[in-house]
Write an enzyme that holds these catalytic residues in place. Structure first.
Site, PDB file in Angstrom:
ATOM      1  N   ASP A  37      -6.131  -2.185   4.258  1.00  0.00           N
ATOM      2  CA  ASP A  37      -4.772  -1.744   4.601  1.00  0.00           C
ATOM      3  C   ASP A  37      -4.691  -1.398   6.085  1.00  0.00           C
ATOM      4  O   ASP A  37      -3.727  -1.756   6.771  1.00  0.00           O
ATOM      5  CB  ASP A  37      -4.398  -0.522   3.758  1.00  0.00           C
ATOM      6  CG  ASP A  37      -4.623  -0.757   2.268  1.00  0.00           C
ATOM      7  OD1 ASP A  37      -3.943  -1.632   1.714  1.00  0.00           O
ATOM      8  OD2 ASP A  37      -5.494  -0.105   1.685  1.00  0.00           O
ATOM      9  N   HIS A  42      -4.625   4.027  -2.154  1.00  0.00           N
ATOM     10  CA  HIS A  42      -4.609   2.571  -1.980  1.00  0.00           C
ATOM     11  C   HIS A  42      -3.644   1.995  -3.020  1.00  0.00           C
ATOM     12  O   HIS A  42      -4.045   1.426  -4.043  1.00  0.00           O
ATOM     13  CB  HIS A  42      -6.017   2.014  -2.155  1.00  0.00           C
ATOM     14  CG  HIS A  42      -6.077   0.515  -2.072  1.00  0.00           C
ATOM     15  ND1 HIS A  42      -5.837  -0.175  -0.918  1.00  0.00           N
ATOM     16  CD2 HIS A  42      -6.316  -0.436  -3.011  1.00  0.00           C
ATOM     17  CE1 HIS A  42      -5.940  -1.467  -1.146  1.00  0.00           C
ATOM     18  NE2 HIS A  42      -6.227  -1.658  -2.410  1.00  0.00           N
TER      19      HIS A  42
END
Lengths: 486, 486
Positions: free
Chosen positions: B250, B278
């Protein structure tokens, strides 16, 4: 080399614009990538080429419209940069262009990330990746490019994607030809040779027209030896010896099997040659290979195993693997491509060598009935792509190893005493080939395809229409594709 | 550390046997791998530990029967070697053990080859790979091990495969938990948390029992934050801060999107934090991130884009990719795992940081109604695994970054002013949770799951039965899995 210079000068040109102008429309309209497009000839030669770091202004956002019409580059890789302006990058070498075909496939999916990470060309060698795909795979290529973006590899400076080899190979210094059509159900081997041969003929023409004049080409797509030959024949302006067919995975597997049998770690096995075709006629050479510096036969006393089981173990490896894992050996193939490249760009360790499928015929010689010809020291028919032992000084070039020995077993397997028939056959070959064989009583009509040299000559005749050497005549044996490969 | 020492001493012991005895049956019956088996306590401490190279005898072949009963090691990696005896390897560090779960999957297929090549731990760090799979994948693991054999990585000295985490994690210094059950059709998110939670609870117990006491654990299998929490809670003897949930992909994606928007190369983006889970509740932090050293908001003037499009771009990346390529982002995930490891073993560049899902609670603190607690400087509820900015000295450890700023936008997104309810709920939680919320008029019953902190606390309650904190109570929002992930 010219490529990298252009690249740098363009970048510099661009950066100087950045300091002189805040108009990003002019900024991005001067996207002087060396890819796919003739370079503008009207550039001002007096434009200064570096920008002091305190002159760097706040960067200006890219707008979607800036990127329009630049389909050749992808996403963040369409942006410009100045390697000379940053402390971290100013000692880097000039950028090199690396083109990869079959770029959406699994082998490439491993290989591209290895190249981009610096694992292949080293920590201060910026790289540009040019991905060649097909109409069908263009979306997938974008996916690959996205993952390359997300990986933030500092050395990866450019990624472009395309389906036209003339564009994708532009100025490439390394070309890795991985893509090939797989053999479909019911497809004859001759059909496969023809279909893939046409692809490689076209790619050879594209290399000849677009690539760097000293480009190094490694062919992985099967049948890789003959594909390499076709490619080479269609690229007459590129030195023939720059074309390689990948037999490094076979070499690596052979080393591992010898290590396992000898009870040593694989780093102790050296001087391993794969002779011949990347097919079941290949000959992994245990006569010249060494274990801890000793001849293999002195270390492995089980000579029956060496003669009867070793070769099969190497060749069946891919098939066993596909059964176990359900996929073909993409990861280790990619590793072997890395090994093949590194073997050409780093000096070969003293006394050792590596295998590569190469053609060492720089000019056509007249064939005689003699077995041994002048072009290679082994007496192998020339003008085929044949895997042989090579050494490199690390300059991208290589030479054939002369100090190898042969015994009856090895000779019998890698070649056969017969007249190379390829040059008797310029028109309709079948009758001439029949004639050509009449003086050789030990041969039945047709060649004994259990021999790599004969097989490669037969493959060559089969694709004669693609190499400019007459009409193709296919007299090919049963399937000799290695198990587990497409 | 103890592991590596044992490894070296065993090897040495073995090598001395090689010079003293030509009986290979004794040679291979002393396979003192540190894996899965108590080390013999009766070893002779006086055995000399190195062999002069001129004492090295012709190696002796392995017979199939020698390898029997050694199912833990694989093929050529069952052989012994002496790193001290060879010129090339004697300056190497001590071997480290790295265990990987889900080892037959695609992410691992990229990662394992990166570790084995030396790309992750460096060029003089030999590694042992311990592959954890399932009954179903054991054949595939053998396929992976075969490809690792065929790659001849000099630094890869041992490969073992297994399905029992207590065995596979033995003495591991790094454990990369990639395997997780994918969400099946019609499966509730609570079911997924429970099924994977059970796997990670068991793996936590196994880590506690078998791994190196200072093992570093990176959890990739989803839902990775809560899986990491479960794992950590089941491994009380391992420092809690050694457990990481991977949010590095990410972070990398966020950097790339900012670079693209700003019109700079991605190496110019720094100080990027992914806050939280996440999942789609994660917060990529453009307030603290920098471009060419400047705050992002000074460079990217389009603040609407930052606030309304940027986060979605980062989060939808995996989904876009899977549509384009037809597969999930295995290669870039593997790269981000490499980045995560390297960030812990190399000093963080001055002024920069990296993101990791971590739990910085070393002992349980009494919760109060105060928002800000002592364990982390940001006031985030403790005892969850929350992605935060970290810095490392390169010793495998890290500290949280204190010099980050918050504004209303950022604060609003990463946390919510409410009482952490997890400790109100030891029995049947539903009524207690209802009670607990009565004093907080701004909240509806249930938490607003658009906030990462709330979501992680809810996930934690849902797996309370797996962390030893009561009965699980699941009040989870709709799917917040990132698109394109399992």
């Amino acid at each position: 080399m010219a490529v990298a210079e252009l690249s740098t000068s363009c970048t510099k040109t661009h950066s100087s614009q950045l300091s002189l102008s805040s108009s990003y429309s002019s900024r991005f309209s001067h996207h002087f990538r060396r890819s796919f497009r003739p370079l503008p000839t009207t550039r001002n030669p007096t434009i200064s080429c570096s920008v002091a770091s305190d002159q760097v202004q706040t960067p200006i956002p890219v707008q979607a419209q800036d990127l329009k019409g630049k389909s050749e580059c992808y996403g963040v890789f369409c942006l410009t940069y100045d390697l000379q302006a940053e402390e971290e990058t100013k000692s880097w070498k000039k950028l090199i262009n690396i083109a990869v075909s079959g770029a959406a496939g699994m082998i490439s999916n491993h290989l591209l990330f290895k190249i981009a990470s610096g694992e292949v060309f080293g920590p201060n060698q910026p790289v540009a990746l040019k991905l060649l795909g097909s109409e069908r795979s263009i979306q997938a290529l974008e996916g690959v490019a996205m993952e390359l973006e997300d990986s933030l590899f500092p050395l990866l400076r450019e990624v472009s994607i395309g389906i036209n080899p003339y564009e994708v190979f532009q100025d490439a210094e390394w070309v890795l030809l991985i893509g090939a059509k797989p053999r479909g159900p019911g497809m004859e081997r001759a059909d496969l040779l023809d279909i893939n041969g046409q692809i490689f003929a076209e790619q050879g023409k594209a290399l000849n027209a677009s690539a760097s004049p000293n480009v190094k080409v490694i062919v992985v797509g099967n049948p890789c030896n003959t594909n390499a030959l076709i490619c080479m024949k269609n690229a007459p302006n590129i030195p023939a010896k720059n074309f390689h067919a990948l037999t490094r995975l076979d070499e690596n597997r052979a080393k591992c099997q010898l290590a396992l049998k000898a009870g040593v770690f694989y780093d102790q096995v050296s001087n391993m040659t794969i002779w011949g075709n990347h097919s079941t006629t290949q000959v992994p050479d245990f006569l010249n290979a060494r274990i801890k510096g000793l001849p293999v036969k002195e270390v492995i006393k089980d000579h029956k195993w060496l003669e009867e089981e070793f070769t099969e173990k190497v060749q069946k490896r891919g098939g066993v693997l596909i059964k176990k894992w359900g996929r073909s050996s993409a990861a280790s193939t990619a590793v072997s491509i890395v090994d093949a490249i590194r073997s050409l760009i780093t000096p070969t360790p003293e006394g050792d060598w590596f295998s590569s499928g190469v053609n060492n015929l720089l000019k056509l010689v007249v064939y005689s009935r003699s077995v041994y010809t002048n072009g290679n020291p082994y007496g192998i028919a020339e003008d085929i792509v044949f895997s042989m032992p090579c050494r490199s000084k690390g300059d991208g070039d290589y030479e054939l190893v002369k100090d190898v020995i042969f015994d009856d077993y090895l000779l019998k397997r890698i070649k056969k005493v017969y007249m190379p028939v390829s040059f008797w056959c310029k028109g309709d070959c079948s009758s001439e080939i029949r004639e050509g064989f009449q003086g050789l009583p030990q041969l039945n009509f047709g060649l004994d395809m259990s021999f790599s040299e004969a097989e490669l000559l037969a493959e060559k005749r089969c694709v004669a229409h693609l190499t400019g050497e007459g009409i193709g005549f296919c007299d090919l044996p049963e399937d000799t594709m290695l198990p587990g490969e497409m």
